[in-house]
Scaffold this active site. Structure first.
Site, mmCIF file in Angstrom:
data_model
loop_
_atom_site.group_PDB
_atom_site.id
_atom_site.type_symbol
_atom_site.label_atom_id
_atom_site.label_comp_id
_atom_site.label_asym_id
_atom_site.label_seq_id
_atom_site.Cartn_x
_atom_site.Cartn_y
_atom_site.Cartn_z
ATOM 1 N N SER A 1 0.629 -1.225 -0.048
ATOM 2 C CA SER A 1 -0.288 -0.048 -0.090
ATOM 3 C C SER A 1 0.669 0.980 0.216
ATOM 4 O O SER A 1 1.570 1.394 -1.171
ATOM 5 C CB SER A 1 -0.540 0.121 0.692
ATOM 6 O OG SER A 1 -2.141 1.564 1.002
ATOM 7 N N ASP B 1 -5.782 -3.913 -2.899
ATOM 8 C CA ASP B 1 -4.712 -3.916 -1.663
ATOM 9 C C ASP B 1 -4.517 -4.866 -1.363
ATOM 10 O O ASP B 1 -4.704 -6.138 -0.635
ATOM 11 C CB ASP B 1 -5.584 -3.346 -0.026
ATOM 12 C CG ASP B 1 -4.609 -2.528 0.941
ATOM 13 O OD1 ASP B 1 -3.324 -2.605 1.158
ATOM 14 O OD2 ASP B 1 -4.927 -1.778 2.111
#
Length: 406
Positions: free
Chosen positions: A67, A219
């Site tokens: 991320s 993610d």
């Protein structure tokens, strides 16, 4: 020793030296300001030893990031002029300060705040991600994973096939369908459910020998918010792939690893959630509660802590605890615990947390309580970084000597 026809080394380290060096950076949205502050300190220590041109990518065999950590990793490892790293570590905070409010635009709803926020959380992602993608694209142009100045490892998760996809330089150099653009993998590994939309893209074989591949990604924190073990696994795989007889068929010797793992902070000590409260929640409250997303908080922190516990126990068992440094703050409160409050005040507060974390004593996770406990014999995190900088500098010089003598 293994070498290519041009004389360069083909075996992964430690064939060129004595250590395998890994930098790992957690996910956490705007809280990426905390590790970027720590990294600016580390790079300054390296520059004190080896001169102002020293860059973090010069010293690490792998930089892993999930991320926001992947964004930092890409900025440290993407090639700029003369194939040198695009950013110095000290420039990353400036990037967040300038672009954070555009990545996470703050909305004002007035008296309708609770209702409107809840409605928005149900109807679609909070942000469209367009600015983030365009910004990364403008910085990295057509740079792919295979082009980075050192190896990077970036976990993502494919929602079509329900499996992790770990982009890495090792495989990207051999398999064109895994050689994605940095802009695509950064937006993919940042696509936290409810915050950003899932990201779709395709990769192609420039020679047309194999069909194109589709990716349907969200993610990387779903799989590995702390990518330390993902990095160790990919390195071990690469070692065994290139040399099946390495270490008599045993896995890579973990005593040779030198790892710095940097978290983005957590609100563990704030004890935000309790079982009596959560027992009453339905789907909506698990997804949205007081500006936070409990379900996402839980799986991201659980993932990060499990990896830290595993690594801490492993290095302790091998009696090389000093080769593993985890820098994490578990005392975030209020807005600083959020992943997307990108106001000037909150971003400056996060930088201040990073600065104060440098002055705190080295801490290791207690596997029973999950809390970080100070190790009084190892000094502060800044002092630990200085020691690691010395080891990294020594390792780099050893490799340069080894290569020059061949």
């Amino acid at each position: 020793m293994c070498s290519n026809a041009d004389g360069t080394m083909s075996c992964p380290p430690p064939s060129q030296g004595q250590l395998i060096t890994v930098l790992s950076i957690d996910g956490g949205g705007i809280r990426g300001l905390i590790p970027s502050t720590i990294l600016a300190c580390l790079e300054s220590k390296l520059q004190e030893l080896d001169g102002p041109d020293a860059r973090i990518a010069d010293y690490f065999d792998v930089i892993a990031g999930t991320s926001t950590g992947a964004l930092v990793a890409s900025m440290l490892a993407a090639p700029g002029e003369n194939k040198r790293p695009l950013f110095a570590a000290k420039e990353i905070n400036k990037f967040y300060l300038e672009n954070g409010p555009k990545i996470f635009p703050q909305r004002r709803y007035g008296l309708l705040t609770p209702v409107t926020k809840l409605f928005g959380a149900v109807m679609g992602p909070k942000y469209d991600g367009k600015f983030l993608h365009d910004k990364i694209k403008s910085l990295t142009n057509d740079v792919t994973v295979a082009d980075t100045v050192t190896n990077i490892i970036v976990p993502t998760f494919d929602i079509k096939f329900l499996q992790p996809v770990i982009f890495n330089t090792y495989e990207a150099k051999k398999e064109p369908l895994k050689n994605a653009h940095l802009s695509d993998i950064c937006i993919s590994t940042s696509a936290a459910p409810t915050y950003f939309p899932a990201h779709f893209f395709k990769t192609h074989d420039p020679l047309g020998k194999v069909p194109e591949r589709e990716y349907h990604l969200v993610d990387g924190g779903v799989a590995a918010n702390n990518p330390t073990m993902a990095a160790m696994s990919m390195i071990t795989k690469e070692v065994l792939c290139r040399n099946p007889d390495f270490n008599h068929g045993k896995p890579a010797e973990y005593r040779n690893y030198l790892i710095i793992s940097i978290g983005t902070g957590s609100a563990k000590q704030a004890e935000k959630y309790t079982a009596p409260d959560c027992a009453k929640w339905g789907v909506l409250r698990w997804l949205h509660d007081g500006g936070f997303t409990p379900l996402i908080d839980i799986f991201s922190h659980a993932s990060a802590d499990m990896v830290d516990i595993h690594a801490a126990v492993l290095f302790k068992a091998l009696r090389v605890e000093e080769n593993y440094l985890r820098i994490q703050d578990d005392s975030l409160l209020g807005h600083t615990a959020s992943v997307d409050i990108a106001t000037k005040e909150n971003m400056e507060a996060l930088i201040d947390i990073g600065d104060k974390l440098l002055k705190k004593k080295v801490a290791r996770v207690n596997i029973d309580t999950g809390k970080y406990e100070f190790v009084h014999t190892e000094g502060t995190n800044e002092e630990a970084l200085a020691r690691f900088a010395g080891k990294l500098s020594q390792e780099r010089k050893l490799r340069q000597t080894t290569l020059s003598s061949q």
